[in-house]
Design a protein around this motif. Structure first.
Motif, PDB file in Angstrom:
ATOM      1  N   LEU A  56       0.849  -1.192   0.000  1.00 45.87           N
ATOM      2  CA  LEU A  56       0.000   0.000   0.000  1.00 45.87           C
ATOM      3  C   LEU A  56       0.887   1.246   0.000  1.00 45.87           C
ATOM      4  N   GLY A  57       1.871   1.254   0.896  1.00 44.03           N
ATOM      5  CA  GLY A  57       2.765   2.403   0.984  1.00 44.03           C
ATOM      6  C   GLY A  57       3.646   2.554  -0.236  1.00 44.03           C
ATOM      7  N   LEU A  58       4.172   1.441  -0.770  1.00 42.17           N
ATOM      8  CA  LEU A  58       5.056   1.509  -1.927  1.00 42.17           C
ATOM      9  C   LEU A  58       4.327   1.950  -3.190  1.00 42.17           C
ATOM     10  N   GLY A 110      -3.552   1.008  -2.045  1.00 37.50           N
ATOM     11  CA  GLY A 110      -2.683   2.179  -2.063  1.00 37.50           C
ATOM     12  C   GLY A 110      -3.036   3.131  -3.192  1.00 37.50           C
ATOM     13  N   LEU A 111      -3.326   2.584  -4.370  1.00 37.11           N
ATOM     14  CA  LEU A 111      -3.715   3.425  -5.495  1.00 37.11           C
ATOM     15  C   LEU A 111      -5.060   4.108  -5.234  1.00 37.11           C
ATOM     16  N   GLY A 112      -6.063   3.305  -4.846  1.00 36.94           N
ATOM     17  CA  GLY A 112      -7.397   3.864  -4.624  1.00 36.94           C
ATOM     18  C   GLY A 112      -7.434   4.864  -3.493  1.00 36.94           C
ATOM     19  N   TYR A 340       2.338   4.789   5.041  1.00 40.57           N
ATOM     20  CA  TYR A 340       1.950   3.381   5.075  1.00 40.57           C
ATOM     21  C   TYR A 340       3.153   2.445   5.022  1.00 40.57           C
ATOM     22  N   THR A 341       4.243   2.900   4.382  1.00 46.40           N
ATOM     23  CA  THR A 341       5.465   2.089   4.434  1.00 46.40           C
ATOM     24  C   THR A 341       5.943   1.982   5.874  1.00 46.40           C
ATOM     25  N   LEU A 342       5.899   3.100   6.589  1.00 48.17           N
ATOM     26  CA  LEU A 342       6.235   3.085   8.013  1.00 48.17           C
ATOM     27  C   LEU A 342       5.234   2.236   8.786  1.00 48.17           C
ATOM     28  N   ALA A 343       3.957   2.360   8.456  1.00 45.46           N
ATOM     29  CA  ALA A 343       2.910   1.629   9.177  1.00 45.46           C
ATOM     30  C   ALA A 343       3.059   0.129   9.044  1.00 45.46           C
TER      31      ALA A 343
END
Length: 399
Positions: A56-58, A110-112, A340-343
């Motif tokens: 999601l983050g990436l 992630g896109l949406g 989100y990458t952190l999450a």
């Protein structure tokens, strides 16, 4: 009053929003069963809950690029197609399909999730923060459905594979509704920023404060989505009871998801509201994981109110901290990508701790420490400042 066009957009936004959480919340109630039947270790289970959030983050920063190539509306249709494919794939009896499908679903989310805030800013600029509350409500409802129906669907359909795959029907329904009724306007793509523009945005401390607040509060949300039922089972709950406790908590997110933006609008400084929801989240976690089990319903209620308000306010900051839809789209991509990458580290860290034999009490205090750190960044992200690109220069000013 909203126009007919605006009402159609709101309904479509809710339909899409309902799909952006079941992919993650539907796995959590089945995690203990997956560890038993699929042979997943706690670390592997942690990876399974981490992959959707990580991808999601990436993928979130790629949303503006996809939007400029396809248009924002068709880009969102593409995200829904990827989501449906990922949900189907993760239930197929193929090596690695569960993990690959989860990663695909996270990429689609992630896109949406990045495209929608900018579309909201474009379609309803004067009510964007309040509409964000409605969008967050849809996310919470989708998450609650995933958590509450996961075990019953497994029993009804005869296995966890069919249960996980069944959520693709919701994604296909949203895809059809969006494709045939989506708003169409000229030049609807979210402008892809130049590298220098991104660097300027990253050069602003306000961007980092919002990103770190988003990441830490999201980390707590995905720990709950990924591990709360398993932690409750460890306390003596049945699998179904743990899933429904999580679902009730998510249902209470609906209340604060709608009311938090109103609370934020009472003043131009959102710090009191941000700190309040962090305190509610910490109180709910403590009651659920450390207090006597008789406190589970107050704990579920407080946790839900805190997390629903926290996420709604985090999304509202993307609107409140920017002066126009172009900046909102750019900030959304950066904040959600980095955040989100952190999450994603949160669920994986819990899995590692369980693998190492950590107690539920130790995990609880670690989560409360993360919330305290999140509150520190809230003090900076909640100030009445706004990013603006007047005369081609990115500036920060009070509003």
């Amino acid at each position: 009053m909203f126009s007919r066009h605006s009402l159609v957009f709101l309904l479509l936004m809710v339909a899409v929003g309902l799909n952006l959480r079941p992919a993650m919340s539907s796995v959590a109630p089945l995690l203990t069963r997956l560890q038993e039947t699929a042979g997943l270790s706690p670390a592997a289970a942690g990876m399974l809950t981490t992959l959707p959030v990580l991808f999601l983050g990436l993928t979130a920063p790629l949303a503006p690029l996809l939007a400029i190539r396809l248009g924002s509306e068709r880009a969102l249709s593409t995200a829904l197609i990827i989501l449906a494919a990922g949900l189907i794939l993760r239930g197929l009896p193929l090596p690695g399909a569960l993990f690959i499908g989860s990663a695909l679903a996270g990429s689609a989310i992630g896109l949406g999730g990045t495209l929608l805030p900018a579309l909201v800013k474009r379609e309803l600029p004067d009510s964007a923060d309040l509409v964000t509350g409605l969008y967050t409500m849809a996310l919470c409802l989708g998450g609650a459905l995933g958590a509450g129906l996961s075990v019953p669907l497994t029993n009804l359909l005869g296995g966890w594979q069919a249960s996980l795959m069944s959520w693709s029907l919701l994604a296909v329904t949203a895809l059809l509704l969006w494709h045939f009724s989506m708003p169409s306007r000229p030049q609807t793509a979210i402008t892809q920023p130049k590298a220098s523009g991104l660097l300027k945005l990253l050069g602003q401390p306000l961007t980092w404060y919002v990103m770190l607040f988003m990441g830490l509060q999201s980390s707590m949300a995905y720990v709950v989505f990924g591990w709360l039922p398993s932690l409750l089972v460890g306390r003596g709950y049945s699998e179904a009871a743990a899933g429904w406790t999580m679902a009730i908590s998510i249902m209470f997110q609906l209340v604060s998801a709608l009311t938090a933006p109103w609370l934020a609008r009472l003043g131009r400084d959102q710090r009191p509201a941000l700190l309040l929801v962090q305190c509610l989240t910490a109180s709910g976690l403590w009651l659920l994981l450390m207090a006597p089990m008789a406190w589970k319903w107050p704990g579920a209620m407080l946790l839900g109110l805190g997390q629903g308000g926290s996420f709604s306010l985090a999304l509202s900051l993307l609107v409140l901290r920017t002066a126009n839809s172009r900046l909102a789209g750019q900030l959304s991509g950066l904040v959600q990508g980095g955040g989100y990458t952190l999450a994603s580290m949160g669920p994986f860290l819990v899995g590692l701790q369980l693998q190492a034999g950590a107690t539920i009490s130790a995990i609880t205090w670690m989560l409360i420490t993360i919330l305290a750190l999140c509150s520190g960044f809230a003090l900076f992200a909640g100030r009445n400042l706004r990013l603006d690109n007047r005369d081609g220069e990115l500036i920060v000013h009070r509003y």
